[in-house]
Every structure is written in C-alpha cells, then in structure tokens.
Motif scaffolding. Structure first.
Motif, PDB file in Angstrom:
ATOM      1  N   ALA A 211      18.687  22.863  18.619  1.00  0.00           N
ATOM      2  CA  ALA A 211      17.881  22.953  19.837  1.00  0.00           C
ATOM      3  C   ALA A 211      16.445  22.532  19.558  1.00  0.00           C
ATOM      4  CB  ALA A 211      17.919  24.379  20.381  1.00  0.00           C
ATOM      5  N   ASP A 212      15.934  22.868  18.395  1.00  0.00           N
ATOM      6  CA  ASP A 212      14.563  22.524  18.050  1.00  0.00           C
ATOM      7  C   ASP A 212      14.399  21.025  17.841  1.00  0.00           C
ATOM      8  OD1 ASP A 212      11.847  23.497  17.322  1.00  0.00           O
ATOM      9  OD2 ASP A 212      12.338  22.578  15.405  1.00  0.00           O
ATOM     10  N   ILE A 213      15.421  20.386  17.279  1.00  0.00           N
ATOM     11  CA  ILE A 213      15.331  18.955  16.988  1.00  0.00           C
ATOM     12  C   ILE A 213      15.608  18.105  18.215  1.00  0.00           C
ATOM     13  CG2 ILE A 213      16.392  17.058  15.689  1.00  0.00           C
ATOM     14  CD1 ILE A 213      16.878  19.056  13.412  1.00  0.00           C
ATOM     15  N   ALA A 214      16.703  18.391  18.913  1.00  0.00           N
ATOM     16  CA  ALA A 214      17.155  17.518  19.997  1.00  0.00           C
ATOM     17  C   ALA A 214      16.695  17.960  21.380  1.00  0.00           C
ATOM     18  CB  ALA A 214      18.685  17.417  19.978  1.00  0.00           C
ATOM     19  N   GLY A 215      16.110  19.133  21.474  1.00  0.00           N
ATOM     20  CA  GLY A 215      15.776  19.656  22.800  1.00  0.00           C
ATOM     21  C   GLY A 215      14.381  19.328  23.282  1.00  0.00           C
ATOM     22  N   PHE A 216      13.579  18.618  22.460  1.00  0.00           N
ATOM     23  CA  PHE A 216      12.190  18.407  22.820  1.00  0.00           C
ATOM     24  C   PHE A 216      11.768  16.948  22.635  1.00  0.00           C
ATOM     25  CE2 PHE A 216      12.634  22.862  21.963  1.00  0.00           C
ATOM     26  CZ  PHE A 216      11.872  23.468  22.950  1.00  0.00           C
ATOM     27  N   ARG A 217      10.625  16.635  23.192  1.00  0.00           N
ATOM     28  CA  ARG A 217      10.109  15.265  23.207  1.00  0.00           C
ATOM     29  C   ARG A 217       9.760  14.751  21.810  1.00  0.00           C
ATOM     30  NH1 ARG A 217       4.400  13.869  26.243  1.00  0.00           N
ATOM     31  NH2 ARG A 217       3.832  12.060  24.977  1.00  0.00           N
ATOM     32  N   GLY A 218       9.333  15.639  20.953  1.00  0.00           N
ATOM     33  CA  GLY A 218       8.935  15.214  19.610  1.00  0.00           C
ATOM     34  C   GLY A 218       9.243  16.267  18.571  1.00  0.00           C
ATOM     35  N   PRO A 219       8.951  15.964  17.295  1.00  0.00           N
ATOM     36  CA  PRO A 219       9.293  16.876  16.204  1.00  0.00           C
ATOM     37  C   PRO A 219       8.218  17.898  15.878  1.00  0.00           C
ATOM     38  CG  PRO A 219       8.506  14.831  15.294  1.00  0.00           C
ATOM     39  CD  PRO A 219       8.472  14.667  16.789  1.00  0.00           C
ATOM     40  N   HIS A 220       7.341  18.208  16.844  1.00  0.00           N
ATOM     41  CA  HIS A 220       6.244  19.157  16.639  1.00  0.00           C
ATOM     42  C   HIS A 220       6.212  19.777  15.232  1.00  0.00           C
ATOM     43  CE1 HIS A 220       9.578  21.223  18.915  1.00  0.00           C
ATOM     44  NE2 HIS A 220       9.604  21.918  17.789  1.00  0.00           N
ATOM     45  N   ILE A 221       5.057  19.767  14.624  1.00  0.00           N
ATOM     46  CA  ILE A 221       4.901  20.396  13.309  1.00  0.00           C
ATOM     47  C   ILE A 221       5.329  21.854  13.435  1.00  0.00           C
ATOM     48  CG2 ILE A 221       2.467  21.042  13.702  1.00  0.00           C
ATOM     49  CD1 ILE A 221       3.620  19.580  10.412  1.00  0.00           C
ATOM     50  N   ASN A 222       6.287  22.286  12.617  1.00  0.00           N
ATOM     51  CA  ASN A 222       6.789  23.654  12.799  1.00  0.00           C
ATOM     52  C   ASN A 222       6.119  24.663  11.878  1.00  0.00           C
ATOM     53  OD1 ASN A 222       8.598  23.862  10.316  1.00  0.00           O
ATOM     54  ND2 ASN A 222       9.521  22.094  11.333  1.00  0.00           N
ATOM     55  N   HIS A 223       5.396  24.191  10.855  1.00  0.00           N
ATOM     56  CA  HIS A 223       4.501  25.092  10.144  1.00  0.00           C
ATOM     57  C   HIS A 223       3.571  24.306   9.231  1.00  0.00           C
ATOM     58  CE1 HIS A 223       7.712  24.800   6.996  1.00  0.00           C
ATOM     59  NE2 HIS A 223       6.717  24.947   6.148  1.00  0.00           N
ATOM     60  N   LEU A 224       2.427  24.899   8.950  1.00  0.00           N
ATOM     61  CA  LEU A 224       1.509  24.418   7.926  1.00  0.00           C
ATOM     62  C   LEU A 224       1.337  25.535   6.904  1.00  0.00           C
ATOM     63  CD1 LEU A 224      -1.311  22.502   9.843  1.00  0.00           C
ATOM     64  CD2 LEU A 224       0.444  21.538   8.370  1.00  0.00           C
ATOM     65  N   THR A 225       0.955  25.157   5.695  1.00  0.00           N
ATOM     66  CA  THR A 225       0.990  26.122   4.594  1.00  0.00           C
ATOM     67  C   THR A 225      -0.232  26.029   3.704  1.00  0.00           C
ATOM     68  OG1 THR A 225       3.407  25.894   4.560  1.00  0.00           O
ATOM     69  CG2 THR A 225       2.386  26.982   2.670  1.00  0.00           C
ATOM     70  N   PRO A 226      -1.181  26.962   3.804  1.00  0.00           N
ATOM     71  CA  PRO A 226      -2.266  27.007   2.823  1.00  0.00           C
ATOM     72  C   PRO A 226      -1.759  27.598   1.512  1.00  0.00           C
ATOM     73  CG  PRO A 226      -2.485  28.806   4.374  1.00  0.00           C
ATOM     74  CD  PRO A 226      -1.322  27.980   4.846  1.00  0.00           C
ATOM     75  N   ARG A 227      -2.479  27.330   0.442  1.00  0.00           N
ATOM     76  CA  ARG A 227      -2.109  27.819  -0.883  1.00  0.00           C
ATOM     77  C   ARG A 227      -2.950  29.037  -1.228  1.00  0.00           C
ATOM     78  NH1 ARG A 227      -2.938  24.319  -6.404  1.00  0.00           N
ATOM     79  NH2 ARG A 227      -2.349  25.917  -7.899  1.00  0.00           N
ATOM     80  N   VAL A 228      -2.290  30.104  -1.680  1.00  0.00           N
ATOM     81  CA  VAL A 228      -2.975  31.353  -1.986  1.00  0.00           C
ATOM     82  C   VAL A 228      -2.817  31.671  -3.473  1.00  0.00           C
ATOM     83  CG1 VAL A 228      -0.981  32.846  -1.487  1.00  0.00           C
ATOM     84  CG2 VAL A 228      -3.308  33.731  -1.193  1.00  0.00           C
ATOM     85  N   LEU A 229      -3.839  32.274  -4.056  1.00  0.00           N
ATOM     86  CA  LEU A 229      -3.811  32.598  -5.485  1.00  0.00           C
ATOM     87  C   LEU A 229      -3.152  33.944  -5.768  1.00  0.00           C
ATOM     88  CD1 LEU A 229      -7.353  31.362  -6.573  1.00  0.00           C
ATOM     89  CD2 LEU A 229      -5.148  30.300  -7.071  1.00  0.00           C
ATOM     90  N   ASP A 230      -3.031  34.806  -4.761  1.00  0.00           N
ATOM     91  CA  ASP A 230      -2.361  36.101  -4.926  1.00  0.00           C
ATOM     92  C   ASP A 230      -1.478  36.342  -3.711  1.00  0.00           C
ATOM     93  OD1 ASP A 230      -1.528  38.704  -5.274  1.00  0.00           O
ATOM     94  OD2 ASP A 230      -3.486  39.451  -5.928  1.00  0.00           O
ATOM     95  N   ILE A 231      -0.242  35.872  -3.790  1.00  0.00           N
ATOM     96  CA  ILE A 231       0.642  35.942  -2.630  1.00  0.00           C
ATOM     97  C   ILE A 231       1.118  37.367  -2.370  1.00  0.00           C
ATOM     98  CG2 ILE A 231       2.832  35.496  -3.827  1.00  0.00           C
ATOM     99  CD1 ILE A 231       3.518  33.575  -1.470  1.00  0.00           C
TER     100      ILE A 231
END
Length: 465
Positions: A211-231
C-alpha cells in the motif's frame, strides 16, 4: 562551460541532504525533536570523551550524518533514481533481499565510495524495489503494476537536468540549485492516495508495504536517520521527550569496541490521507513514516560478520521483552566476540586504517615513549612498526546496513510479517538488471581502503607491500 566551474558532486550531495532534512522536519515535526535530542546527547558525549573518541568517531561527521530510505515500484524508477544519485556522488553498494524476512522488496544503499567523499558527507539512501512476483493475489498484482506503470514520480524538469549533467559532465550553480529543488519533489509526502479505499485495503491486507509503494503518487522519504554516539541514552530519553521508541535496539549490544550498526526509531506515525476519486472524498489513515537513529561501529570482515551473525542468532527477540532484558542477553552472548581493538585486529575480524605516527602518540595499545622506541631494533614488519609506536591503526567505519536489522525496522513499523518466499531466478540478477549495472561489494570496498592505507605505510618506511 569549463568542467572546473561545475558544482562538485560532494557539494551537491551535501546541499541535497540538507534540503531533504529541512523538508522532512516540516513534514514530520517529531523528527525535528529527535534530531534535537540526538544533538544534545552527542554534545554531552563529545564534551565528556573529547579526544578519546578518535578520528573515526569524529564529531565533524555527526552534524551531516544522515541516511534516508525510499521504496520504489518499478525498474524504471530504480534506474532513473540511480542516475540522479550518481550526480550526487552516490552509487549502489550491497544487495539486500528482504523477502527472506517476509518483506516483498529487495534493496541497495546508494552512498559515496571513496574515503575522501565519505569524509565530506557520508549521506546514503537505502533504496528498495518492489518484487511484484511476491504478490500472491494475481488480480491485485496486475492492478498494482497497472497503477505503477502510469505514475511518474519525477518532476518534469528533473529528467532534462539529469540528461544535461550526464552529457556535459556536470552542472553550473543555477542548474545545480534547480536539480536539488526538483529532486526534492520525488521525496515529498502527498496525502492524496492514487487508489480508492477498497483497493488500498486490499493492498494493505496483502502487505502494508504494498500500500505504501503502489498507493501513492511518489515514494515519499519514509525516514531519515541522524547518527548518535550513545544510542542507549537516546532510547531511554525518547519516551520522556514524547517520542515513542520501538521496543528493541537492533544490532549488536553496547560494547567498548562498537561494531557494525545499532539502530532504533520512533514508531511510524498514523497520518491522514485522502482516497482517490470514487471514494467520495473519503478520508483515511496511513502508517509508514518514522524517525530513526543509528550508532555506527567498525566494518567487519566476512569472518567477523559470520561470528556476529552466529552470536546474534542465539538471542532471538521475544515478543513483549523489554529492551533492557534483550540487551543483557545480547551482552552475554557477545562475550565470545573480542572487545579490544588489538584482539579484533589480530583475529582479522574487522577492517582497519593504518597510518604513520609520532612515537610518543597514544594508540589503541597505549603510549610508546621516545626512549623506548629508540632502544628497539629497526622495525622490518608491520607488526614491529605497530609495537614500536611508529604505525597506528583505527577501525574503518561501517557505512552500510544489515539485512536483519533493515527488515526488523521495516517490520516493527508495519506491524505485519509477510510470507517468506524464494524465487527460481536470482533476485540479485533481477535487481541489477533493473538498476542497469552491478551493485558494489562493500567488503571489497573496505578491503581496498585497508590495503590503500597499508601501501602508504609501506612507502613511508621503504617496505614491500
């Protein structure tokens, strides 16, 4: 226009990743809160650890460290996005078949290749392609393919700019700014679905990712990820900041010598959508977009990777288990994995960068004084140079992903596991045919980095490589 006047690819990548981050903060305000939390934690760790972090954990990289993820529907989309990413100095590295974990896609990571490009900006995009043959409902599969064949995820001005850059070898400042602007449109969120509620429901029942891939006009970025030193600190702090975390930190446990990749995220948002005409302007909801954080360690060799996987397999995730309980069990299992850089290097479990150094400097084995160094015989081998303090080493940062953790993040944010399937044709061959080229082997890239550093050391001391 002379080639020297074209905007460098590393600069384009930096500008694009910054613009993408700003756009995502507007679309998903909770992501902005997550970035602020990560910045606070990183600032505290840098203040506390200072020089002990080492160059490989340099704070300079943290301010630009992002990775994103998108999901594409057709070979044409994948091939075109690869052309765009190439202009940003990003190339496909690693092949990940997530169907083995019940996710109907296979993927690669577009990222910089060289140490110099990674040092400037290591931005990467985990890019997945739908595997329609894994849609068991024949009617639904044909509907999805028909929908995907008609949509165009690229701004009409973007393709001519890509072609222009390819033909002349780059873009000037004005064209480069337009490339970033128009490229963002591919990654932007569009709340209006391409399908009616009934079709959307059938897609979601087959697999939420469909549904996420075929149900919409585009592939909208589904997440971005910063890097953390103490997860671990980030995981504990998220709840208190109104950022609901997923239950378990994926990857290896907390260690003195971090390896590979650890990651967690806040759970996917429930966002309003408007179904296509025929649904009477009916509103609905969709869950796909989230915010992720990662903590990166050393790149493992195939031997180290095999040991990692064997230990990870001993600690399956138990439904309802707390992160604290899971991490404790992981820590016990991973006692079998050496936790000093000297042991890891000696056993060839990870890749390292070697460099010449002042004899009084600190290395991962301690401090060698000038007097001690001068009292020893002239070193003739790499090991003797390391013992004498004339050569140091540091881990090479792992820049890629793990199939298990990639699938885990997908599943934890979709609340559904699909059937595990196999196909007779090599899925990698299918993916590379859609891509229009080969996917680089990340082990070969890390090995080349290590070997290049050894060549420089050999030259410095007149040794044979």
């Amino acid at each position: 226009m002379p080639i020297s006047t074209y905007v460098p690819r590393d600069t384009l990548r930096t500008e694009f990743s910054a613009a993408l981050s700003e756009m995502y903060r507007v679309e998903v305000p909770l992501y902005g809160d997550l970035v602020e939390l990560v910045d606070e934690i990183n600032g505290g760790v840098v203040k506390k650890e200072g020089d002990h972090l080492g160059e490989w954990q340099s704070a300079d990289r943290l301010n630009v460290e992002r990775h994103g993820a998108i999901r594409l529907g057709t070979p044409h989309e994948l091939h075109t996005i690869s052309r765009l990413f190439a202009l940003l100095g990003m190339y496909p590295v690693g092949y990940y078949d997530l169907s083995t974990s019940g996710v109907p896609v296979h993927s690669t990571a577009f990222r910089p290749l060289s140490p110099s490009a990674l040092a400037i900006n290591p931005f990467r995009v985990f890019t997945s392609l739908l595997r329609p043959e894994l849609i068991l409902d024949t009617r639904l599969r044909e509907e999805c393919l028909a929908i995907l064949s008609k949509r165009n995820i690229f701004h009409p001005h973007l393709l001519p700019l890509i072609a222009k850059a390819e033909n002349q070898g780059g873009l000037g400042r004005s064209d480069a700014a337009e490339l970033v602007e128009y490229a963002l449109e591919t990654f932007r969120w569009h709340e209006r679905s391409l399908v009616c509620r009934e079709t959307y429901s059938r897609m979601r029942k087959a697999h939420p990712l469909l549904a996420d891939i075929a149900g919409f006009r585009g592939p909208h970025i589904n997440h971005l990820t910063p890097r953390v030193l103490d997860i671990d600190a980030a995981q504990k702090s998220m709840e208190g900041r109104g950022i609901p975390p997923k239950d378990i930190i994926e990857g290896p446990p907390n260690r003195l010598c971090p390896i590979l990749l650890r990651q967690t995220s806040f759970k996917a948002l429930t966002e309003p959508i408007l179904f296509a005409e025929g649904s009477g302007g009916e509103m609905g909801s969709h869950r796909a977009r989230f915010g992720e954080i990662e903590s990166r360690g050393a790149a493992l060799t195939p031997k180290g990777h095999e040991l990692y996987l064997s230990l990870l397999a001993k600690v399956p995730v138990v439904p309802g288990e707390t992160n604290e309980a899971h991490q404790l069990k992981l820590a016990v299992a991973f006692e079998a994995f050496p936790d000093t850089w000297a042991e890891i290097r000696t056993q060839k479990l990870a890749y390292f960068r070697y460099f010449t150094r002042p004899t009084s400097s600190t290395m991962f084995g301690g401090i060698v004084s000038q007097a001690d160094a001068e009292s020893r015989p002239t070193p003739e081998t790499l090991e003797e140079l390391i013992v004498s303090g004339k050569v140091g080493f540091e881990p090479i940062v792992y820049e890629d992903f793990l199939p298990a953790s990639a699938a885990g993040i997908f599943q934890s944010n979709l609340d559904q596991r699909g059937p595990e399937t196999e196909t007779t044709e090599s899925s990698r061959e299918v993916f590379e045919r859609a891509l229009g080229g080969k996917v680089a082997d990340y082990w070969e890239l890390y090995e080349a980095m290590e070997e290049a550093s050894l060549v420089e050391v050999a030259k410095a001391f007149g040794m044979r490589c």
